[in-house]
Design a protein around this motif. Structure first.
Motif, PDB file in Angstrom:
ATOM      1  N   VAL A  38       0.833  -1.199   0.000  1.00  0.00           N
ATOM      2  CA  VAL A  38       0.000   0.000   0.000  1.00  0.00           C
ATOM      3  C   VAL A  38       0.872   1.255   0.000  1.00  0.00           C
ATOM      4  O   VAL A  38       2.084   1.187   0.221  1.00  0.00           O
ATOM      5  CB  VAL A  38      -0.931   0.028   1.233  1.00  0.00           C
ATOM      6  CG1 VAL A  38      -1.941  -1.105   1.182  1.00  0.00           C
ATOM      7  CG2 VAL A  38      -0.124  -0.035   2.527  1.00  0.00           C
ATOM      8  N   ASP A  39       0.211   2.367  -0.238  1.00  0.00           N
ATOM      9  CA  ASP A  39       0.924   3.641  -0.175  1.00  0.00           C
ATOM     10  C   ASP A  39       1.224   4.022   1.276  1.00  0.00           C
ATOM     11  O   ASP A  39       2.317   4.494   1.589  1.00  0.00           O
ATOM     12  CB  ASP A  39       0.081   4.746  -0.823  1.00  0.00           C
ATOM     13  CG  ASP A  39      -0.141   4.516  -2.309  1.00  0.00           C
ATOM     14  OD1 ASP A  39       0.782   4.015  -2.975  1.00  0.00           O
ATOM     15  OD2 ASP A  39      -1.242   4.830  -2.802  1.00  0.00           O
ATOM     16  N   CYS A  74       5.015  -0.553   2.244  1.00  0.00           N
ATOM     17  CA  CYS A  74       4.340   0.748   2.238  1.00  0.00           C
ATOM     18  C   CYS A  74       5.371   1.824   1.948  1.00  0.00           C
ATOM     19  O   CYS A  74       6.571   1.632   2.152  1.00  0.00           O
ATOM     20  CB  CYS A  74       3.627   1.015   3.561  1.00  0.00           C
ATOM     21  SG  CYS A  74       4.744   1.339   4.949  1.00  0.00           S
ATOM     22  N   ARG A 134      -3.289   6.622  -2.782  1.00  0.00           N
ATOM     23  CA  ARG A 134      -4.638   6.081  -2.935  1.00  0.00           C
ATOM     24  C   ARG A 134      -4.950   4.951  -1.970  1.00  0.00           C
ATOM     25  O   ARG A 134      -6.076   4.803  -1.519  1.00  0.00           O
ATOM     26  CB  ARG A 134      -4.855   5.546  -4.364  1.00  0.00           C
ATOM     27  CG  ARG A 134      -4.865   6.575  -5.444  1.00  0.00           C
ATOM     28  CD  ARG A 134      -5.260   5.954  -6.779  1.00  0.00           C
ATOM     29  NE  ARG A 134      -4.514   4.722  -7.058  1.00  0.00           N
ATOM     30  CZ  ARG A 134      -4.999   3.500  -6.959  1.00  0.00           C
ATOM     31  NH1 ARG A 134      -6.240   3.305  -6.553  1.00  0.00           N
ATOM     32  NH2 ARG A 134      -4.246   2.446  -7.244  1.00  0.00           N
ATOM     33  N   THR A 135      -3.957   4.126  -1.659  1.00  0.00           N
ATOM     34  CA  THR A 135      -4.220   2.908  -0.900  1.00  0.00           C
ATOM     35  C   THR A 135      -3.642   2.986   0.516  1.00  0.00           C
ATOM     36  O   THR A 135      -2.593   3.584   0.742  1.00  0.00           O
ATOM     37  CB  THR A 135      -3.627   1.681  -1.607  1.00  0.00           C
ATOM     38  OG1 THR A 135      -2.205   1.854  -1.757  1.00  0.00           O
ATOM     39  CG2 THR A 135      -4.268   1.502  -2.980  1.00  0.00           C
ATOM     40  N   GLN A 153     -12.653   3.875   4.096  1.00  0.00           N
ATOM     41  CA  GLN A 153     -13.321   3.630   2.821  1.00  0.00           C
ATOM     42  C   GLN A 153     -14.410   4.662   2.569  1.00  0.00           C
ATOM     43  O   GLN A 153     -14.591   5.127   1.440  1.00  0.00           O
ATOM     44  CB  GLN A 153     -13.915   2.221   2.795  1.00  0.00           C
ATOM     45  CG  GLN A 153     -12.865   1.120   2.733  1.00  0.00           C
ATOM     46  CD  GLN A 153     -13.470  -0.260   2.850  1.00  0.00           C
ATOM     47  OE1 GLN A 153     -14.455  -0.461   3.558  1.00  0.00           O
ATOM     48  NE2 GLN A 153     -12.867  -1.225   2.172  1.00  0.00           N
ATOM     49  N   GLU A 158      -8.931   3.610  -0.604  1.00  0.00           N
ATOM     50  CA  GLU A 158      -8.940   2.169  -0.899  1.00  0.00           C
ATOM     51  C   GLU A 158      -8.125   1.460   0.177  1.00  0.00           C
ATOM     52  O   GLU A 158      -6.972   1.816   0.424  1.00  0.00           O
ATOM     53  CB  GLU A 158      -8.331   1.918  -2.282  1.00  0.00           C
ATOM     54  CG  GLU A 158      -8.364   0.475  -2.736  1.00  0.00           C
ATOM     55  CD  GLU A 158      -7.720   0.276  -4.085  1.00  0.00           C
ATOM     56  OE1 GLU A 158      -7.324  -0.876  -4.374  1.00  0.00           O
ATOM     57  OE2 GLU A 158      -7.589   1.260  -4.837  1.00  0.00           O
ATOM     58  N   PRO A 160      -6.959  -2.139   0.903  1.00  0.00           N
ATOM     59  CA  PRO A 160      -6.829  -3.557   0.562  1.00  0.00           C
ATOM     60  C   PRO A 160      -6.237  -4.417   1.664  1.00  0.00           C
ATOM     61  O   PRO A 160      -6.266  -5.642   1.593  1.00  0.00           O
ATOM     62  CB  PRO A 160      -5.903  -3.526  -0.661  1.00  0.00           C
ATOM     63  CG  PRO A 160      -5.041  -2.325  -0.418  1.00  0.00           C
ATOM     64  CD  PRO A 160      -5.937  -1.314   0.248  1.00  0.00           C
TER      65      PRO A 160
END
Length: 199
Positions: A38-39, A74, A134-135, A153, A158, A160
């Motif tokens: 993820v970011d 990340c 985004r994530t 969310q 996003e 995940p």
């Protein structure tokens, strides 16, 4: 036993069963970690003592984030907190702990206005959007993870992946009960929000 008393007894038993089922579902969801690249890892604040020492539960949350960062899963860690009853800015203490654990300061996003989970999610979404992220992965105690994920969310992030802190204590029972009530309020509100958006 009168008919009214029997009806009340069944109602209480049904309510109790629903409560226990909800608590079990939240626990199962919160402990079912989902690994993902993820970011950002989002870590909500918790108690920091007057001398700047982190509570065990908060340190455990941050340790999860450190492990994820070290694994290269990340780009940054977002810490969110506020000045608690102890008079310490949680976000500052969280940032300092991460730096001591080897996370570069420029890889830490600091939100000092995370007064509650709703504010953390809202502020995290805004900070991520500003930086093109985004994530996110939600990292907290097992009982808190599902609500944090849902709120992120709802604010357009996003999510995940999730990860729960490996720290458990007796007060988790109270915290879990509180989360059942919070989710009971959040889910209908979320559904109503979605219905309005579809009109």
């Amino acid at each position: 036993m009168s008919r009214t008393a029997r009806s009340l007894t069944w109602f209480v038993l049904l309510l109790g069963a629903c409560f226990l089922s909800a608590a079990a579902a939240i626990s199962a969801c919160g402990m079912a970690d989902r690994a993902a690249k993820v970011d950002v890892v989002v870590v909500p604040g918790n108690t920091v003592y007057p001398d700047g020492t982190l509570s065990n539960r908060l340190q455990a949350r941050l340790d999860v984030a450190v492990d994820i960062y070290r694994a290269g899963d990340c780009q940054a860690v977002l810490v969110s907190g506020a000045v608690g009853a102890e008079g310490v800015d949680e976000s500052v203490a969280m940032r300092d702990y991460l730096v001591r654990q080897g996370v570069p300061a420029d890889r830490i996003l600091q939100d000092g206005r995370g007064f509650n989970t709703e504010a953390t999610a809202r502020n995290a979404a805004a900070m991520m959007q500003q930086r093109g992220f985004r994530t996110a992965l939600a990292a907290s105690q097992f009982f808190h993870v599902p609500r944090l994920r849902l709120l992120l969310q709802r604010h357009g992030v996003e999510v995940p992946g999730t990860a729960h802190a490996e720290y458990f204590e007796l007060r988790d029972a109270y915290s879990l009960a509180r989360e059942v009530v919070a989710m009971a309020v959040l889910l209908p509100r979320r559904s109503l929000h979605a219905a309005v958006q579809e009109r």
